[in-house]
Design an enzyme around this catalytic site. Structure first.
Site, mmCIF file in Angstrom:
data_model
loop_
_atom_site.group_PDB
_atom_site.id
_atom_site.type_symbol
_atom_site.label_atom_id
_atom_site.label_comp_id
_atom_site.label_asym_id
_atom_site.label_seq_id
_atom_site.Cartn_x
_atom_site.Cartn_y
_atom_site.Cartn_z
ATOM 1 N N ASP A 277 0.320 -1.014 -0.029
ATOM 2 C CA ASP A 277 -0.122 -0.115 -0.383
ATOM 3 C C ASP A 277 0.881 1.090 0.035
ATOM 4 O OD1 ASP A 277 -2.028 1.497 0.278
ATOM 5 O OD2 ASP A 277 -2.938 0.994 2.244
ATOM 6 N N ASN B 267 -11.335 -2.309 -5.082
ATOM 7 C CA ASN B 267 -9.989 -1.657 -6.458
ATOM 8 C C ASN B 267 -10.830 -1.134 -7.778
ATOM 9 O OD1 ASN B 267 -7.204 -2.775 -5.080
ATOM 10 N ND2 ASN B 267 -8.036 -1.449 -4.508
HETATM 11 C C1 IPE Z 1 -5.325 -2.950 -0.143
HETATM 12 O O1 IPE Z 1 -5.270 -1.317 -0.467
HETATM 13 C C2 IPE Z 1 -5.650 -3.065 -1.145
HETATM 14 C C3 IPE Z 1 -4.230 -3.751 -2.922
HETATM 15 C C4 IPE Z 1 -3.014 -3.158 -2.056
HETATM 16 C C5 IPE Z 1 -4.029 -3.797 -3.483
HETATM 17 P P1 IPE Z 1 -6.269 -0.492 -1.081
HETATM 18 O O2 IPE Z 1 -5.735 1.115 -0.378
HETATM 19 O O3 IPE Z 1 -7.276 -0.464 -1.703
HETATM 20 O O4 IPE Z 1 -6.501 -0.029 1.046
HETATM 21 P P2 IPE Z 1 -7.697 0.923 1.610
HETATM 22 O O5 IPE Z 1 -8.629 1.655 0.324
HETATM 23 O O6 IPE Z 1 -6.613 1.448 2.003
HETATM 24 O O7 IPE Z 1 -8.201 0.336 2.642
HETATM 25 C C1 IPE Z 2 -1.305 0.298 -3.231
HETATM 26 O O1 IPE Z 2 -0.905 2.121 -3.548
HETATM 27 C C2 IPE Z 2 -1.304 -0.636 -5.171
HETATM 28 C C3 IPE Z 2 -3.462 -1.029 -5.070
HETATM 29 C C4 IPE Z 2 -4.318 -0.637 -4.122
HETATM 30 C C5 IPE Z 2 -3.284 -1.010 -6.868
HETATM 31 P P1 IPE Z 2 -2.552 2.618 -3.393
HETATM 32 O O2 IPE Z 2 -2.499 3.195 -4.925
HETATM 33 O O3 IPE Z 2 -3.652 2.126 -2.676
HETATM 34 O O4 IPE Z 2 -1.858 3.974 -2.784
HETATM 35 P P2 IPE Z 2 -2.401 5.092 -1.915
HETATM 36 O O5 IPE Z 2 -2.623 4.407 -0.776
HETATM 37 O O6 IPE Z 2 -3.186 5.889 -2.642
HETATM 38 O O7 IPE Z 2 -1.403 5.987 -1.273
HETATM 39 MG MG MG Z 3 -3.914 2.148 -0.947
#
Ligand code: IPE
Ligand code: IPE
Ligand code: MG
Length: 249
Positions: free
Chosen positions: A29, A77
């Site tokens: 994340d 997502n």
């Molecule tokens: C969790 O991260 C999903 C992945 C890393 C693929 P998100 O960024 O989607 O999770 P939330 O929205 O912060 O819970």
């Molecule tokens: C995790 O990074 C990757 C996926 C969920 C695909 P994020 O895209 O959630 O990054 P932040 O949380 O917005 O910084």
């Molecule tokens: Mg994220």
């Protein structure tokens, strides 16, 4: 050199090889925030995130970890802007195509878990090909959770089991932990011992809900693209300091 000697050669001195987690799971994340900090579009964070994952896979292999599971895309997502979702799907496909040969050389067994049927068909084809080609590899088990949701995983297992009961091929009394687990996407993969989440968020976000029952949780403020060997070393040191009691004393 035997596999064990290779591990001892690369593993940092302060880590005990016999007390390493067998299975490490990671919620990658913070890609978007990393990009924002650099003044770049979010997608650049995802691109850098791939490099961090490749490094972690290599490190797990060097240090003798048996299994690595990475959360790449959740069922939630899909709610992101279309442009970002499209970019991610194309990125997964491209990386998979590019990395297959090296995974074969490194003896990696790759597997995808999630609702794969609703991914773009060209990505599904790449996924099937990589799983089929690396199926017999005996090295690290690398699992990628794509269009994965822990609740959906549990529900689809329930539906499959209910159908067997309905057809009269299964008695409700026969439904035990092992039967239930055989219907999960992760059938055959041991539960994670260590869950790492980057970017400081203290939640599970629908990841491996069943399998995480006794995982040790390690959260770092570091954003995923900056997660490196040094960080992983810290996570493993913290893990080795934990007292895993599994409900006992
Ligand atoms: C969790 O991260 C999903 C992945 C890393 C693929 P998100 O960024 O989607 O999770 P939330 O929205 O912060 O819970
Ligand atoms: C995790 O990074 C990757 C996926 C969920 C695909 P994020 O895209 O959630 O990054 P932040 O949380 O917005 O910084
Ligand atoms: Mg994220």
């Amino acid at each position: 050199m035997t596999a064990k000697q290779t591990v001892l050669k690369y593993l940092p001195d302060d880590l005990e090889p016999e007390r390493l987690p067998r299975h490490v799971a990671v919620i990658m994340d913070g890609n978007g925030r990393w990009a924002k900090q650099q003044g770049l579009p979010r997608i650049m964070g995802h691109r850098r995130g791939v490099d961090a994952l490749k490094d972690l896979l290599r490190c797990c292999k060097d240090w003798g970890i048996e299994a690595l599971t990475a959360y790449a895309f959740s069922t939630e997502n899909w709610g992101r802007p279309l442009e970002e979702v499209d970019f991610l799907m194309t990125l997964f496909e491209r990386v998979l195509r590019q990395e297959l040969r090296e995974m074969m050389q490194e003896n990696v067994q790759i597997r995808f878990v999630g609702n794969l049927n609703s991914l773009p068909s060209s990505l599904q084809a790449e996924i099937e090909r990589s799983m089929a080609e690396t199926k017999e590899n005996q090295g690290i088990k690398f699992t990628v959770a794509t269009n994965y949701g822990g609740r959906e995983e549990i529900l689809q297992a329930c539906r499959a089991i209910a159908n067997q009961v309905k057809q009269g091929t299964l008695n409700p009394e026969e439904i035990d932990r092992s039967l239930f687990e055989s219907h999960l996407y992760t059938a055959g993969i041991c539960d994670p011992d260590l869950l790492i989440r980057t970017s400081g968020e203290m939640r599970i976000s629908n990841f491996l809900l069943w399998q995480m029952a006794y995982a040790e949780i390690y959260i770092t403020q570091t954003l995923w693209p900056d997660f490196d060997r040094k960080e992983f070393h810290q996570a493993l040191s913290a893990y080795q300091r934990r007292d895993r009691r599994f409900g006992k004393v």
